[in-house]
Design an enzyme around this catalytic site. Structure first.
Site, PDB file in Angstrom:
ATOM      1  N   MET A  53      -2.506   9.930  -7.963  1.00  0.00           N
ATOM      2  CA  MET A  53      -3.750   9.294  -7.741  1.00  0.00           C
ATOM      3  C   MET A  53      -4.546   9.741  -8.381  1.00  0.00           C
ATOM      4  O   MET A  53      -5.585   9.238  -8.646  1.00  0.00           O
ATOM      5  CB  MET A  53      -4.178   8.796  -6.597  1.00  0.00           C
ATOM      6  N   LEU A  69     -11.050   4.261  -5.363  1.00  0.00           N
ATOM      7  CA  LEU A  69      -9.921   4.607  -4.455  1.00  0.00           C
ATOM      8  C   LEU A  69     -10.660   3.712  -3.466  1.00  0.00           C
ATOM      9  O   LEU A  69      -9.295   2.971  -2.918  1.00  0.00           O
ATOM     10  CB  LEU A  69      -9.885   5.712  -3.894  1.00  0.00           C
ATOM     11  N   LEU A  75      -4.397   0.077  -1.402  1.00  0.00           N
ATOM     12  CA  LEU A  75      -4.104   1.650  -0.495  1.00  0.00           C
ATOM     13  C   LEU A  75      -4.415   0.688   0.312  1.00  0.00           C
ATOM     14  O   LEU A  75      -4.440   1.216   1.111  1.00  0.00           O
ATOM     15  CB  LEU A  75      -4.530   3.229  -2.199  1.00  0.00           C
ATOM     16  N   SER A 108     -10.729  18.824  -7.283  1.00  0.00           N
ATOM     17  CA  SER A 108      -9.389  19.446  -7.464  1.00  0.00           C
ATOM     18  C   SER A 108      -8.466  19.745  -8.292  1.00  0.00           C
ATOM     19  O   SER A 108      -8.467  20.090  -9.700  1.00  0.00           O
ATOM     20  CB  SER A 108      -8.147  17.895  -7.432  1.00  0.00           C
ATOM     21  N   ARG A 142      -4.661   7.120 -11.076  1.00  0.00           N
ATOM     22  CA  ARG A 142      -5.633   6.058 -10.781  1.00  0.00           C
ATOM     23  C   ARG A 142      -6.975   5.520 -10.187  1.00  0.00           C
ATOM     24  O   ARG A 142      -7.490   4.802 -10.347  1.00  0.00           O
ATOM     25  CB  ARG A 142      -4.335   5.278  -9.086  1.00  0.00           C
ATOM     26  N   TYR A 143      -7.399   6.824  -9.422  1.00  0.00           N
ATOM     27  CA  TYR A 143      -8.608   7.408  -9.274  1.00  0.00           C
ATOM     28  C   TYR A 143      -9.380   8.081  -9.782  1.00  0.00           C
ATOM     29  O   TYR A 143     -11.111   7.695  -9.530  1.00  0.00           O
ATOM     30  CB  TYR A 143      -8.826   6.940  -7.744  1.00  0.00           C
ATOM     31  N   HIS A 255       1.414  11.763   3.054  1.00  0.00           N
ATOM     32  CA  HIS A 255      -0.178  10.980   4.085  1.00  0.00           C
ATOM     33  C   HIS A 255       1.011   9.485   4.031  1.00  0.00           C
ATOM     34  O   HIS A 255       1.579   8.557   4.386  1.00  0.00           O
ATOM     35  CB  HIS A 255      -0.304  10.533   2.893  1.00  0.00           C
ATOM     36  N   ASP A 332      -1.259  21.051  -5.206  1.00  0.00           N
ATOM     37  CA  ASP A 332      -2.033  20.751  -4.698  1.00  0.00           C
ATOM     38  C   ASP A 332      -2.997  20.019  -4.514  1.00  0.00           C
ATOM     39  O   ASP A 332      -3.145  19.773  -5.750  1.00  0.00           O
ATOM     40  CB  ASP A 332      -2.448  22.773  -4.198  1.00  0.00           C
ATOM     41  N   GLU A 335      -4.924  17.581   0.527  1.00  0.00           N
ATOM     42  CA  GLU A 335      -5.089  17.313   1.779  1.00  0.00           C
ATOM     43  C   GLU A 335      -4.215  18.474   1.742  1.00  0.00           C
ATOM     44  O   GLU A 335      -4.348  18.279   2.565  1.00  0.00           O
ATOM     45  CB  GLU A 335      -3.969  15.679   1.027  1.00  0.00           C
ATOM     46  N   GLU A 339      -7.551  20.042   4.038  1.00  0.00           N
ATOM     47  CA  GLU A 339      -7.402  18.712   5.467  1.00  0.00           C
ATOM     48  C   GLU A 339      -5.968  20.319   5.650  1.00  0.00           C
ATOM     49  O   GLU A 339      -6.048  19.887   7.714  1.00  0.00           O
ATOM     50  CB  GLU A 339      -6.654  17.470   4.764  1.00  0.00           C
ATOM     51  N   CYS A 393       8.000  -6.597  -0.644  1.00  0.00           N
ATOM     52  CA  CYS A 393       7.957  -6.104   1.001  1.00  0.00           C
ATOM     53  C   CYS A 393       8.548  -7.780   1.445  1.00  0.00           C
ATOM     54  O   CYS A 393       8.072  -8.853   0.496  1.00  0.00           O
ATOM     55  CB  CYS A 393       7.212  -5.557   0.623  1.00  0.00           C
ATOM     56  N   CYS A 401       1.268  -8.090  -7.851  1.00  0.00           N
ATOM     57  CA  CYS A 401       2.526  -7.375  -6.969  1.00  0.00           C
ATOM     58  C   CYS A 401       3.768  -7.849  -8.261  1.00  0.00           C
ATOM     59  O   CYS A 401       4.619  -7.494  -8.206  1.00  0.00           O
ATOM     60  CB  CYS A 401       2.811  -6.572  -5.749  1.00  0.00           C
TER      61      CYS A 401
END
Length: 420
Positions: A53, A69, A75, A108, A142-143, A255, A332, A335, A339, A393, A401
């Site tokens: 991500m 995001l 998501l 991050s 992704r973001y 998560h 790391d 989160e 968090e 799914c 998908c």
């Protein structure tokens, strides 16, 4: 035996293959026609693309990160108002999240760790899999930067695709598969493949000389992953006195997901539980433990129990020796550093000295060796993806998908050509 020539000419699928595949059930991702490589393609070089991500490297990047995001319906599903609500929510949350990133150093560290892990893995691969070398490391987020589209463009500049063929492996850095994480990253990769090499770029869905893609889509119980987690837990348990050690509660934190995603049939909760079981088996069931979930956003129902509530309740009951283990993260990021370290351990646990966190995987040599082993096994297998990935799914209604799964399953016709 003499080694088979590396020169590979891909074959188009036969009429019989096409007829067979047209009969596959709608619940499975059917095989799409393969990308045709030209006669100059070889087994190496191989692009190894880590997918995750990502996270903003600076506080100035937080707004764009959150906008992407919250605009991702895979998501955080917000329904028909996704394109309106996503940017609105991100704008409102940006100042708060900027402060959080400022408290963990201004950004991050996920890019630093991802690039390090990928580079070190590729060095090992060059040694243990010389037939697919050189292995070129890429990190696609992704973001956040480096975004998937920018990485794909760089790969084309580096000599992959555009009539030159070549192989690339999309290696998810989410050990446990979820449609909202790995699935979203693969949907994004498929989208940009179509735009840069597929029908939207050339008028041909499968132009000759395109990149041949395969996917490492999950690895929740790989022995090296399990060993890396177990060693970090054991190191933290040793910080407790011998008389307390066996009674320390291990809290695995992953998560969370919206219950709408869970009820659709997403495999993530089961795969996270499989990782936890494997780690506790490796530890000899040495301690009591629980699996809990973090990072819930918004008022809708999410998978629980929440990590913050769990720690608060145990501390209130007098169970103050707890080891938190980020079981679904490979390095790391906010989160763990904010968090868990600041909110859960500082606020919910009231800075109780018995509440600790196991080290994240980060630069663990055991973990990086595991990544190389997973990659080599995949490269040698000739498989385009796992059997699990082809199964949708139960409640999935996403055409994107389905088409993405069809594409990656269809690459099977060519990945086998890269196996000697």
């Amino acid at each position: 035996m003499a080694r088979r020539a590396l020169q590979i000419t891909a074959r188009r699928p036969t009429t019989q293959l096409c007829q067979r595949e047209s009969l596959r059930r709608a619940s499975m991702a059917t095989v799409a026609p393969p990308v045709t490589q030209d006669t100059t393609s070889k087994r190496g070089p191989t692009a190894m693309v880590f997918m995750n991500m990502g996270g903003p490297a600076t506080t100035d990047e937080v707004g764009g990160f959150l906008s992407r995001l919250f605009s991702d319906g895979d998501l955080i599903p917000l329904g028909r108002l996704q394109n309106y609500l996503g940017p609105l929510i991100s704008r409102r949350r940006t100042p708060k999240i900027q402060k959080q990133y400022a408290e963990i150093g201004g950004g991050s560290p996920i890019r630093k760790w991802s690039e390090y892990q990928c580079e070190e893995m590729c060095k090992i691969l060059d040694q243990i899999s010389p037939e697919t070398a050189p292995h070129k490391p890429y990190v696609a987020f992704r973001y956040a930067n480096p975004l998937t589209e920018h990485v794909y463009e760089q790969m084309l500049k580096d000599g992959f695709g555009q009539g030159r063929g070549g192989r690339a492996v999309a290696f998810t850095q989410y050990p446990q598969y979820s449609c909202s994480t790995t699935g979203s990253s693969l949907n994004e990769l498929w989208k940009w493949r179509n735009r840069l090499e597929g029908k939207r770029a050339s008028g041909d869905m499968h132009p000759e000389g395109s990149i041949t893609w395969s996917v490492i889509d999950r690895w929740p119980t790989h022995p090296g992953l399990v060993e890396a987690f177990a060693q970090n837990i054991e190191a933290q348990l040793k910080t407790y006195s011998e008389e307390k050690r066996k009674d320390v509660v291990i809290l695995f934190s992953a998560h969370s997901l919206p219950m709408s995603v869970v009820n659709r049939g997403d495999p993530y909760p089961a795969e996270v539980a499989a990782t936890v079981h494997a780690v506790m088996t490796r530890l000899g069931q040495s301690n009591p433990y629980r699996l809990c979930w973090q990072s819930q956003v918004g008022p809708s129902a999410w998978l629980g129990a929440q990590t913050s509530d769990t720690v608060r309740e145990y501390v209130a009951r007098g169970q103050t020796d707890l080891v938190l283990v980020p079981i679904a993260f490979t390095s790391d990021h906010i989160e763990t550093l904010y968090e868990i370290d600041k909110e859960v351990m500082h606020e919910d646990a009231h800075n109780n000295p018995g509440v600790k966190r196991a080290e994240s995987l980060n630069g663990s040599p055991v973990f990086i060796r595991a990544l190389a082993d997973i990659a080599k096994t995949h490269l040698d297998s000739g498989m385009s993806c796992s059997r699990q990935m082809g199964l949708r799914c139960q409640g999935c209604k996403s055409e994107r998908c389905l088409e993405s799964k069809r594409f990656f399953a269809g690459e099977q016709a060519y990945t086998s050509n890269f196996v000697m």
